[in-house]
Each structure stands twice: as structure tokens, then as C-alpha cells.
Write a protein that holds these residues in place. Structure first.
Motif, PDB file in Angstrom:
ATOM      1  N   UNK A  83      11.542  11.357   7.297  1.00 34.16           N
ATOM      2  CA  UNK A  83      10.757  12.176   6.371  1.00 34.16           C
ATOM      3  C   UNK A  83      11.169  11.843   4.948  1.00 34.16           C
ATOM      4  N   UNK A  84      10.232  12.040   4.040  1.00 40.92           N
ATOM      5  CA  UNK A  84      10.479  11.820   2.625  1.00 40.92           C
ATOM      6  C   UNK A  84      11.179  13.051   2.058  1.00 40.92           C
ATOM      7  N   UNK A  85      12.270  12.838   1.346  1.00 43.27           N
ATOM      8  CA  UNK A  85      12.994  13.956   0.763  1.00 43.27           C
ATOM      9  C   UNK A  85      12.463  14.328  -0.618  1.00 43.27           C
ATOM     10  N   UNK A  86      12.282  13.340  -1.478  1.00 44.71           N
ATOM     11  CA  UNK A  86      11.944  13.624  -2.870  1.00 44.71           C
ATOM     12  C   UNK A  86      11.217  12.468  -3.552  1.00 44.71           C
ATOM     13  N   UNK A  87      10.506  11.683  -2.807  1.00 47.83           N
ATOM     14  CA  UNK A  87       9.798  10.478  -3.273  1.00 47.83           C
ATOM     15  C   UNK A  87      10.744   9.341  -3.635  1.00 47.83           C
ATOM     16  N   UNK A  88      12.032   9.550  -3.478  1.00 46.37           N
ATOM     17  CA  UNK A  88      13.019   8.500  -3.748  1.00 46.37           C
ATOM     18  C   UNK A  88      13.900   8.203  -2.548  1.00 46.37           C
ATOM     19  N   UNK A  89      14.078   9.192  -1.691  1.00 45.12           N
ATOM     20  CA  UNK A  89      14.971   9.038  -0.544  1.00 45.12           C
ATOM     21  C   UNK A  89      14.236   9.397   0.745  1.00 45.12           C
ATOM     22  N   UNK A  90      14.644   8.744   1.826  1.00 45.47           N
ATOM     23  CA  UNK A  90      14.087   9.005   3.142  1.00 45.47           C
ATOM     24  C   UNK A  90      15.228   9.451   4.044  1.00 45.47           C
ATOM     25  N   UNK A  91      14.974  10.499   4.838  1.00 46.01           N
ATOM     26  CA  UNK A  91      15.997  11.016   5.743  1.00 46.01           C
ATOM     27  C   UNK A  91      15.614  10.745   7.188  1.00 46.01           C
ATOM     28  N   UNK A  92      16.591  10.311   7.972  1.00 46.29           N
ATOM     29  CA  UNK A  92      16.365  10.113   9.405  1.00 46.29           C
ATOM     30  C   UNK A  92      16.484  11.466  10.091  1.00 46.29           C
ATOM     31  N   UNK A  93      15.517  11.787  10.943  1.00 42.71           N
ATOM     32  CA  UNK A  93      15.505  13.057  11.673  1.00 42.71           C
ATOM     33  C   UNK A  93      15.472  12.779  13.169  1.00 42.71           C
ATOM     34  N   UNK A  94      15.804  13.800  13.949  1.00 42.09           N
ATOM     35  CA  UNK A  94      15.759  13.701  15.395  1.00 42.09           C
ATOM     36  C   UNK A  94      14.854  14.784  15.955  1.00 42.09           C
ATOM     37  N   UNK A  95      13.998  14.432  16.893  1.00 37.08           N
ATOM     38  CA  UNK A  95      13.082  15.383  17.502  1.00 37.08           C
ATOM     39  C   UNK A  95      13.806  16.121  18.622  1.00 37.08           C
ATOM     40  N   UNK A  96      13.626  17.437  18.688  1.00 39.17           N
ATOM     41  CA  UNK A  96      14.243  18.255  19.727  1.00 39.17           C
ATOM     42  C   UNK A  96      13.168  18.697  20.711  1.00 39.17           C
ATOM     43  N   UNK A  97      13.311  18.321  21.972  1.00 41.04           N
ATOM     44  CA  UNK A  97      12.323  18.674  22.987  1.00 41.04           C
ATOM     45  C   UNK A  97      12.479  20.117  23.463  1.00 41.04           C
ATOM     46  N   UNK A 108       0.852  -1.177   0.000  1.00 46.56           N
ATOM     47  CA  UNK A 108       0.000   0.000   0.000  1.00 46.56           C
ATOM     48  C   UNK A 108       0.891   1.231   0.000  1.00 46.56           C
ATOM     49  N   UNK A 109       0.483   2.247  -0.735  1.00 48.37           N
ATOM     50  CA  UNK A 109       1.237   3.498  -0.763  1.00 48.37           C
ATOM     51  C   UNK A 109       0.297   4.617  -0.346  1.00 48.37           C
ATOM     52  N   UNK A 110       0.692   5.381   0.636  1.00 44.81           N
ATOM     53  CA  UNK A 110      -0.091   6.512   1.110  1.00 44.81           C
ATOM     54  C   UNK A 110       0.752   7.765   0.931  1.00 44.81           C
ATOM     55  N   UNK A 111       0.200   8.772   0.302  1.00 39.79           N
ATOM     56  CA  UNK A 111       0.924  10.038   0.170  1.00 39.79           C
ATOM     57  C   UNK A 111      -0.018  11.190   0.491  1.00 39.79           C
ATOM     58  N   UNK A 112       0.550  12.253   1.034  1.00 43.79           N
ATOM     59  CA  UNK A 112      -0.216  13.441   1.399  1.00 43.79           C
ATOM     60  C   UNK A 112       0.380  14.628   0.668  1.00 43.79           C
ATOM     61  N   UNK A 113      -0.479  15.428   0.041  1.00 38.83           N
ATOM     62  CA  UNK A 113      -0.062  16.630  -0.669  1.00 38.83           C
ATOM     63  C   UNK A 113      -0.878  17.804  -0.145  1.00 38.83           C
ATOM     64  N   UNK A 114      -0.207  18.902   0.131  1.00 37.54           N
ATOM     65  CA  UNK A 114      -0.881  20.126   0.571  1.00 37.54           C
ATOM     66  C   UNK A 114      -0.530  21.257  -0.377  1.00 37.54           C
ATOM     67  N   UNK A 115      -1.537  21.970  -0.837  1.00 37.46           N
ATOM     68  CA  UNK A 115      -1.345  23.173  -1.639  1.00 37.46           C
ATOM     69  C   UNK A 115      -1.806  24.339  -0.780  1.00 37.46           C
TER      70      UNK A 115
END
Length: 177
Positions: free
Chosen positions: A155-169, A119-126
């Protein structure tokens, strides 16, 4: 609603005042009456998801006010109170679309059957940037879920790559992508 051509294999429906579900053999997704995703179910596993649009008032004065790369909110976020002006559901053989609109943003969730039963789910906001700039407001889409990922997320970078992120409290700005 527009009349669909006779060859169109899908269905189109307009706003409803109640929550609804979009489902296929391999997945289902639940939506609020405003067309915002509330949960996703795949293979018997359901993950609650919360999506909300929030506004941040920009910092006044100074050299660097808010903008494309500078996020400096003046106060905590507030949620716009008005309901969606319309919710449109489109169901087809390959994909399902749910589109909601407010005065400042058009939000579309696309659910597609992927190869090998996935299954592929994508969200687009204009977003209407002109309206946001007029009122010195930054808009954000807040996503919450019950996934226990700690301070790491992707997070998705460009529909081809995924980047690992860190949450800052301790800081708000670095948590926005």
C-alpha cells in the motif's frame, strides 16, 4: 458541462450509460458505466481489476464502537445498489481523469504519462463522513485483481513510500488500510 477555455488542450465529457476506455500511446484503462476501473493495459499486458464500494454496519453497544482507528463490523459487507449520480471524463495532454459520484463518495481515477514512458495511476476518494456517521456505517473500497501475490500486498503510505502488508484470512479488521 462547463465550457472549456479555448486554450484548454483537453476534452470533457459527461455520463455515459456504457462502459468506456481511456487510452494513450502507452496505456489504456477500461471503466464500467459507473466510472469504476475494470482493467489496466500497459505494453500489451492487461490486468483485470475490480473496484467496488462496500458498507459495513458498525458494532452496536460496548465501549469501543467503530471510528477512525477501530473497525468492528457487525456483519458481512453489502454493496450500495444505486448507480453513480454522474461520471465525468477529462482528457488532457498529460493526464486523464475519471470522476464518479454517489450520495456518499466522490471517486477519482487519475492516469498520467510519467517520465521515460511510464504510467502513473492514482485513486482518490472523498467521503461524506457525516452521512456515514449518521447511519453507523463504515465505507470501504474493495480492490480485486488477478495478480497472484499470495498473502502479501503493498500500500502507498504518503506518495513517497510503499509499505508491505500481509493479508489475514482469519480476521477482517487487519486487512483494512
Amino acid at each position: 458541462l462547463p465550457k472549456l477555455p479555448s486554450f484548454w488542450p483537453g476534452r470533457l465529457s459527461s455520463s455515459t450509460a456504457t462502459p468506456f476506455v481511456v487510452a494513450t500511446d502507452s496505456f489504456s484503462a477500461s471503466f464500467s458505466a459507473d466510472g469504476l476501473l475494470t482493467s489496466v493495459s500497459v505494453g500489451g499486458n492487461t490486468v483485470p481489476v475490480g473496484i467496488a464500494f462496500v458498507r459495513y454496519q458498525e458494532q452496536a453497544g460496548g465501549e469501543q464502537t467503530g471510528g477512525a482507528y477501530i473497525f468492528q463490523p457487525r456483519q458481512a459487507a453489502d454493496r450500495p445498489a444505486q448507480p453513480a449520480t454522474y461520471v465525468r471524463r477529462e482528457s488532457g495532454v498529460l493526464c486523464h481523469y475519471v470522476t464518479s459520484a454517489w450520495a456518499y463518495v466522490r471517486h477519482t481515477v487519475r492516469l498520467c504519462n510519467a517520465s521515460r514512458g511510464g504510467v502513473r495511476l492514482s485513486i482518490t476518494n472523498h467521503v461524506s463522513v457525516a452521512e456515514m456517521n449518521e447511519n453507523d456505517v463504515d465505507l470501504a473500497m474493495r480492490v480485486t485483481s488477478s495478480l497472484a501475490s499470495g498473502d502479501v500486498f503493498f500500500t502507498d503510505l504518503n506518495s513517497l513510500q510503499v509499505a508491505q502488508r500481509r493479508r489475514f484470512a482469519d480476521r477482517l479488521a487487519p486487512n483494512f488500510y
